[in-house]
Design a protein around this motif. Structure first.
Motif, PDB file in Angstrom:
ATOM      1  N   ALA A   1       0.709  -1.171   0.014  1.00  0.00           N
ATOM      2  CA  ALA A   1       0.095   0.099   0.038  1.00  0.00           C
ATOM      3  C   ALA A   1       0.866   1.245   0.067  1.00  0.00           C
ATOM      4  O   ALA A   1       0.450   2.147  -0.744  1.00  0.00           O
ATOM      5  CB  ALA A   1      -1.031  -0.145   1.109  1.00  0.00           C
ATOM      6  N   LEU A   2       1.810   1.274   0.694  1.00  0.00           N
ATOM      7  CA  LEU A   2       2.906   2.371   0.658  1.00  0.00           C
ATOM      8  C   LEU A   2       3.731   2.674  -0.395  1.00  0.00           C
ATOM      9  O   LEU A   2       3.765   3.738  -0.929  1.00  0.00           O
ATOM     10  CB  LEU A   2       3.964   2.224   1.878  1.00  0.00           C
ATOM     11  N   PHE A   3       3.802   1.626  -1.097  1.00  0.00           N
ATOM     12  CA  PHE A   3       4.783   1.838  -2.573  1.00  0.00           C
ATOM     13  C   PHE A   3       3.681   2.203  -3.509  1.00  0.00           C
ATOM     14  O   PHE A   3       4.029   3.050  -4.349  1.00  0.00           O
ATOM     15  CB  PHE A   3       5.229   0.541  -3.078  1.00  0.00           C
ATOM     16  N   ARG A   4       2.499   1.722  -3.519  1.00  0.00           N
ATOM     17  CA  ARG A   4       1.451   2.208  -4.336  1.00  0.00           C
ATOM     18  C   ARG A   4       1.048   3.637  -4.379  1.00  0.00           C
ATOM     19  O   ARG A   4       0.973   4.755  -5.050  1.00  0.00           O
ATOM     20  CB  ARG A   4       0.023   1.472  -4.327  1.00  0.00           C
ATOM     21  N   ALA A   5       0.809   4.022  -2.951  1.00  0.00           N
ATOM     22  CA  ALA A   5       0.453   5.340  -2.459  1.00  0.00           C
ATOM     23  C   ALA A   5       1.695   6.186  -2.925  1.00  0.00           C
ATOM     24  O   ALA A   5       1.501   7.759  -3.482  1.00  0.00           O
ATOM     25  CB  ALA A   5       0.390   5.299  -1.076  1.00  0.00           C
ATOM     26  N   GLY A  21       3.810  12.255   5.426  1.00  0.00           N
ATOM     27  CA  GLY A  21       2.195  12.421   5.489  1.00  0.00           C
ATOM     28  C   GLY A  21       1.269  12.183   4.409  1.00  0.00           C
ATOM     29  O   GLY A  21       0.271  11.703   4.502  1.00  0.00           O
ATOM     30  N   ARG A  22       1.752  12.728   3.295  1.00  0.00           N
ATOM     31  CA  ARG A  22       1.046  12.770   2.055  1.00  0.00           C
ATOM     32  C   ARG A  22       0.872  11.257   1.527  1.00  0.00           C
ATOM     33  O   ARG A  22      -0.208  10.775   1.224  1.00  0.00           O
ATOM     34  CB  ARG A  22       1.527  13.400   0.993  1.00  0.00           C
ATOM     35  N   ILE A  23       2.048  10.479   1.740  1.00  0.00           N
ATOM     36  CA  ILE A  23       2.127   9.299   1.252  1.00  0.00           C
ATOM     37  C   ILE A  23       1.079   8.248   2.130  1.00  0.00           C
ATOM     38  O   ILE A  23       0.363   7.512   1.714  1.00  0.00           O
ATOM     39  CB  ILE A  23       3.317   8.678   1.019  1.00  0.00           C
ATOM     40  N   THR A  24       1.366   8.495   3.586  1.00  0.00           N
ATOM     41  CA  THR A  24       0.533   7.500   4.571  1.00  0.00           C
ATOM     42  C   THR A  24      -0.926   8.037   4.533  1.00  0.00           C
ATOM     43  O   THR A  24      -1.718   7.080   4.433  1.00  0.00           O
ATOM     44  CB  THR A  24       1.135   7.920   5.918  1.00  0.00           C
ATOM     45  N   GLU A  25      -1.254   9.253   4.305  1.00  0.00           N
ATOM     46  CA  GLU A  25      -2.625   9.632   3.949  1.00  0.00           C
ATOM     47  C   GLU A  25      -3.151   8.979   2.758  1.00  0.00           C
ATOM     48  O   GLU A  25      -4.390   8.353   3.133  1.00  0.00           O
ATOM     49  CB  GLU A  25      -2.933  11.016   3.833  1.00  0.00           C
ATOM     50  N   ARG A  26      -2.530   8.826   1.717  1.00  0.00           N
ATOM     51  CA  ARG A  26      -2.940   8.326   0.475  1.00  0.00           C
ATOM     52  C   ARG A  26      -3.098   6.883   0.541  1.00  0.00           C
ATOM     53  O   ARG A  26      -3.989   6.309   0.128  1.00  0.00           O
ATOM     54  CB  ARG A  26      -2.145   8.651  -0.620  1.00  0.00           C
ATOM     55  N   ALA A  27      -2.222   6.250   1.341  1.00  0.00           N
ATOM     56  CA  ALA A  27      -2.303   4.772   1.802  1.00  0.00           C
ATOM     57  C   ALA A  27      -3.387   4.471   2.850  1.00  0.00           C
ATOM     58  O   ALA A  27      -3.518   3.096   3.055  1.00  0.00           O
ATOM     59  CB  ALA A  27      -0.831   4.106   2.043  1.00  0.00           C
ATOM     60  N   GLY A  28      -3.891   5.575   3.423  1.00  0.00           N
ATOM     61  CA  GLY A  28      -4.670   5.008   4.414  1.00  0.00           C
ATOM     62  C   GLY A  28      -4.156   4.322   5.892  1.00  0.00           C
ATOM     63  O   GLY A  28      -4.866   3.608   6.437  1.00  0.00           O
ATOM     64  N   ALA A  30      -1.369   5.051   9.223  1.00  0.00           N
ATOM     65  CA  ALA A  30      -1.121   6.100  10.291  1.00  0.00           C
ATOM     66  C   ALA A  30       0.483   6.422   9.927  1.00  0.00           C
ATOM     67  O   ALA A  30       1.150   5.482   9.274  1.00  0.00           O
ATOM     68  CB  ALA A  30      -0.882   5.656  11.749  1.00  0.00           C
ATOM     69  N   GLN A  31       1.017   7.477  10.179  1.00  0.00           N
ATOM     70  CA  GLN A  31       2.219   7.964   9.834  1.00  0.00           C
ATOM     71  C   GLN A  31       3.153   7.040  10.531  1.00  0.00           C
ATOM     72  O   GLN A  31       4.259   6.960   9.870  1.00  0.00           O
ATOM     73  CB  GLN A  31       2.463   9.415  10.227  1.00  0.00           C
ATOM     74  N   GLY A  32       2.824   6.606  11.690  1.00  0.00           N
ATOM     75  CA  GLY A  32       4.150   6.037  12.435  1.00  0.00           C
ATOM     76  C   GLY A  32       4.070   4.659  11.767  1.00  0.00           C
ATOM     77  O   GLY A  32       5.430   4.073  11.686  1.00  0.00           O
ATOM     78  N   THR A  33       3.244   4.200  10.970  1.00  0.00           N
ATOM     79  CA  THR A  33       3.479   2.745  10.261  1.00  0.00           C
ATOM     80  C   THR A  33       4.387   2.855   9.305  1.00  0.00           C
ATOM     81  O   THR A  33       5.060   1.853   9.161  1.00  0.00           O
ATOM     82  CB  THR A  33       2.050   2.465   9.656  1.00  0.00           C
ATOM     83  N   PHE A  34       4.777   3.875   8.688  1.00  0.00           N
ATOM     84  CA  PHE A  34       5.289   4.076   7.590  1.00  0.00           C
ATOM     85  C   PHE A  34       6.859   3.593   8.307  1.00  0.00           C
ATOM     86  O   PHE A  34       7.680   2.882   7.411  1.00  0.00           O
ATOM     87  CB  PHE A  34       5.815   5.590   7.317  1.00  0.00           C
ATOM     88  N   TYR A  35       7.376   3.822   9.384  1.00  0.00           N
ATOM     89  CA  TYR A  35       8.560   3.468   9.904  1.00  0.00           C
ATOM     90  C   TYR A  35       8.733   2.305  10.387  1.00  0.00           C
ATOM     91  O   TYR A  35       9.777   1.816  10.705  1.00  0.00           O
ATOM     92  CB  TYR A  35       8.824   4.475  11.039  1.00  0.00           C
TER      93      TYR A  35
END
Length: 186
Positions: A1-5, A21-28, A30-35
């Motif tokens: 989902a993060l790659f697609r977003a 923030g834009r990427i995680t929002e697009r992926a639906g 939480a920003q912390g999930t990114f890490y």
């Protein structure tokens, strides 16, 4: 989902405008999930193009499967490539801006792409479909063909709000050039 977003966000806003923030929002997410998946924004960028590039290569590979010769491979391949771009219009921005924003990813993408393309051309030489080209010359040819696709995109698709399919006459002109040029007449 993060790659697609990330591909969608970079495709729309460029690497500079692709915040976590834009990427995680697009992926639906939480920003912390990114890490949990990436050490940093740059880590994502360094993986993005090879991942998206693999997606397009898989799409094209499936489209050319079962082709009778290199010319049918090339025609099916260019058609699939431009079909992919209809659904993924931000691909070229991801690709072209990676040269500066993620140079390692850019280099890796072209190594993977050129290796696969060169293998297809070498198989065509072994089957007698392409003649009178050395391996280094084939490498030049594949880069010419990759550049041709880029510039065909620039001329016929870039800047459109909703990209339209490539006109049939463009494919026909490209293929006429391929069929005549790859025969290898000195």
């Amino acid at each position: 989902a993060l790659f697609r977003a990330a591909a969608e966000v970079v495709g729309k806003h460029g690497y500079k405008g692709a915040s976590i923030g834009r990427i995680t929002e697009r992926a639906g997410l939480a920003q912390g999930t990114f890490y949990l998946y990436f050490e940093s924004q740059q880590d994502l960028f360094d993986q993005l193009l090879p991942t998206v590039g693999e997606e397009i290569l898989t799409f094209v590979t499936e489209a050319v499967h079962g082709a009778n010769d290199i010319f049918e491979v090339e025609e099916r391949g260019i058609r699939a490539f431009f079909r992919y771009l209809l659904d993924n219009p931000g691909f070229f921005r991801v690709l072209n801006e990676a040269d500066v924003a993620a140079p390692k990813a850019y280099e890796k993408h072209f190594q993977i792409l050129s290796k696969r393309y060169l293998s297809a051309m070498q198989r065509a030489v072994e089957r007698g479909q392409i003649k009178n080209y050395t391996k280094p010359e084939l490498e030049v040819i594949i880069y010419l063909l990759m550049a041709a696709r880029d510039y065909i995109y620039v001329k016929f698709m870039r800047g459109q709000k909703r990209p339209k399919p490539l006109p049939e006459w463009v494919i026909n002109a490209y293929m006429r050039f391929i069929r005549n040029g790859l025969k290898g007449q000195p």
